[in-house]
Design a protein around this motif. Structure first.
Motif, short mmCIF file in Angstrom:
data_model
loop_
_atom_site.label_atom_id
_atom_site.label_comp_id
_atom_site.label_asym_id
_atom_site.label_seq_id
_atom_site.Cartn_x
_atom_site.Cartn_y
_atom_site.Cartn_z
N VAL A 48 -46.57 15.53 65.05
CA VAL A 48 -47.02 14.15 64.98
C VAL A 48 -46.25 13.36 63.93
CG1 VAL A 48 -48.96 12.59 64.56
CG2 VAL A 48 -49.32 14.76 65.78
N ALA A 49 -46.26 13.84 62.69
CA ALA A 49 -45.61 13.13 61.60
C ALA A 49 -45.32 14.08 60.46
CB ALA A 49 -46.49 11.97 61.10
N ALA A 50 -44.34 13.73 59.63
CA ALA A 50 -44.01 14.54 58.47
C ALA A 50 -43.55 13.63 57.34
CB ALA A 50 -42.93 15.56 58.80
N ILE A 51 -43.66 14.15 56.12
CA ILE A 51 -43.28 13.38 54.94
C ILE A 51 -42.63 14.31 53.93
CG2 ILE A 51 -45.54 13.67 53.85
CD1 ILE A 51 -45.22 10.72 52.85
N SER A 52 -41.61 13.81 53.25
CA SER A 52 -40.89 14.63 52.29
C SER A 52 -41.70 14.82 51.02
CB SER A 52 -39.53 13.99 51.96
OG SER A 52 -39.70 12.75 51.31
N ARG A 53 -41.18 15.67 50.14
CA ARG A 53 -41.88 16.09 48.94
C ARG A 53 -42.36 14.93 48.08
NH1 ARG A 53 -38.17 19.87 45.73
NH2 ARG A 53 -37.98 18.19 44.19
N SER A 54 -41.53 13.92 47.94
CA SER A 54 -41.86 12.77 47.11
C SER A 54 -42.23 11.52 47.91
CB SER A 54 -40.70 12.44 46.18
OG SER A 54 -40.47 13.51 45.28
N GLY A 55 -42.36 11.68 49.22
CA GLY A 55 -42.77 10.57 50.06
C GLY A 55 -41.68 9.58 50.39
N THR A 56 -40.43 9.93 50.11
CA THR A 56 -39.33 9.00 50.32
C THR A 56 -38.81 8.98 51.75
OG1 THR A 56 -37.77 10.67 49.54
CG2 THR A 56 -38.60 9.10 47.92
N VAL A 57 -39.09 10.03 52.51
CA VAL A 57 -38.62 10.13 53.89
C VAL A 57 -39.79 10.49 54.78
CG1 VAL A 57 -36.99 11.21 55.47
CG2 VAL A 57 -36.37 10.93 53.06
N THR A 58 -39.91 9.83 55.92
CA THR A 58 -40.96 10.13 56.89
C THR A 58 -40.37 10.24 58.28
OG1 THR A 58 -41.49 7.79 57.20
CG2 THR A 58 -42.76 9.00 55.55
N SER A 59 -41.11 10.90 59.17
CA SER A 59 -40.70 11.06 60.55
C SER A 59 -41.94 11.04 61.44
CB SER A 59 -39.93 12.36 60.74
OG SER A 59 -39.49 12.52 62.08
N TYR A 60 -41.79 10.49 62.65
CA TYR A 60 -42.89 10.39 63.60
C TYR A 60 -42.44 10.74 65.00
CZ TYR A 60 -44.91 7.50 59.87
OH TYR A 60 -45.37 7.04 58.67
N THR A 61 -43.34 11.32 65.77
CA THR A 61 -43.05 11.50 67.18
C THR A 61 -43.13 10.13 67.86
OG1 THR A 61 -43.59 12.86 69.11
CG2 THR A 61 -45.43 11.89 67.93
N ASP A 62 -42.36 9.95 68.93
CA ASP A 62 -42.22 8.64 69.55
C ASP A 62 -43.56 8.02 69.97
OD1 ASP A 62 -39.06 9.27 71.30
OD2 ASP A 62 -39.48 8.65 69.24
N SER A 63 -44.48 8.83 70.43
CA SER A 63 -45.73 8.30 70.98
C SER A 63 -46.64 7.66 69.93
CB SER A 63 -46.49 9.40 71.72
OG SER A 63 -46.88 10.44 70.84
N VAL A 64 -46.38 7.90 68.64
CA VAL A 64 -47.24 7.33 67.60
C VAL A 64 -46.52 6.34 66.72
CG1 VAL A 64 -48.57 9.47 67.59
CG2 VAL A 64 -46.84 9.08 65.81
N LYS A 65 -45.24 6.14 66.92
CA LYS A 65 -44.47 5.21 66.10
C LYS A 65 -45.05 3.80 66.21
CE LYS A 65 -40.03 7.62 66.15
NZ LYS A 65 -38.63 7.60 66.63
N GLY A 66 -45.22 3.16 65.07
CA GLY A 66 -45.78 1.83 65.03
C GLY A 66 -47.29 1.80 64.97
N ARG A 67 -47.93 2.95 65.19
CA ARG A 67 -49.39 3.03 65.15
C ARG A 67 -49.91 3.93 64.04
NH1 ARG A 67 -52.09 5.31 69.08
NH2 ARG A 67 -50.39 6.69 69.78
N PHE A 68 -49.18 5.00 63.74
CA PHE A 68 -49.60 5.96 62.71
C PHE A 68 -48.71 5.82 61.49
CE2 PHE A 68 -51.52 9.51 65.61
CZ PHE A 68 -52.30 8.56 66.25
N THR A 69 -49.29 6.06 60.32
CA THR A 69 -48.54 6.05 59.07
C THR A 69 -48.93 7.26 58.25
OG1 THR A 69 -48.45 3.63 59.02
CG2 THR A 69 -47.99 4.80 56.97
N ILE A 70 -47.94 8.06 57.85
CA ILE A 70 -48.19 9.19 56.97
C ILE A 70 -47.85 8.79 55.54
CG2 ILE A 70 -45.87 10.18 57.32
CD1 ILE A 70 -47.17 12.97 57.15
N SER A 71 -48.66 9.23 54.60
CA SER A 71 -48.44 8.92 53.20
C SER A 71 -49.00 10.06 52.37
CB SER A 71 -49.09 7.59 52.81
OG SER A 71 -50.50 7.64 52.98
#
Length: 130
Positions: A48-71
């Motif tokens: 679904v989503a991932a975030i780097s150790r310090s929160g500087t890089v994130t990634s999302y699967t296409d189906s949730v982009k624009g709707r989900f936010t990882i922090s």
């Protein structure tokens, strides 16, 4: 050992929002990249989503982009998944996962692969009704 506990799941209507949280019991949270995965009974677990150790890089699967936010808030040993404009197809058990990674590159490292993660929570159910 590291234990991850998810919370915030529930039953909502399509278009509503939910915020999931995953809290680590250990002291290694700030050294770990974190991810969210979900699984429907009878189907494989998907990224679904991932975030780097310090929160500087994130990634999302296409189906949730624009709707989900990882922090994440490292001081609270917690990673969040803010979900908005929920759809029926978002219904699943949501799992958080962590992988300890060191070094300078580890500051920006993340993974979309289930096999990369070392620690997993028990999951929290999200049900979205149309």
């Amino acid at each position: 050992q590291v234990q991850l506990v998810e919370s915030g799941g529930g039953s909502v209507q399509a278009g509503d929002s939910l915020r999931l949280a995953c809290t680590s019991s250990g002291r290694t949270f700030s050294t770990a990249t974190m991810g969210w995965f979900r699984q429907v009974p009878g189907k494989e677990r998907e990224f679904v989503a991932a975030i780097s150790r310090s929160g500087t890089v994130t990634s999302y699967t296409d189906s949730v982009k624009g709707r989900f936010t990882i922090s994440r808030e490292n001081a609270k040993n917690t990673v969040y998944l803010q979900m908005s404009s929920l759809k029926a197809e978002d219904t699943a058990v949501y799992y958080c996962a962590g992988k300890v990674v060191g070094g300078l590159y580890g500051m920006i490292y993340l993974s979309e692969s289930e096999s990369a993660y070392d620690y997993w929570g028990q999951g929290t159910q999200v049900t979205v009704s149309s």
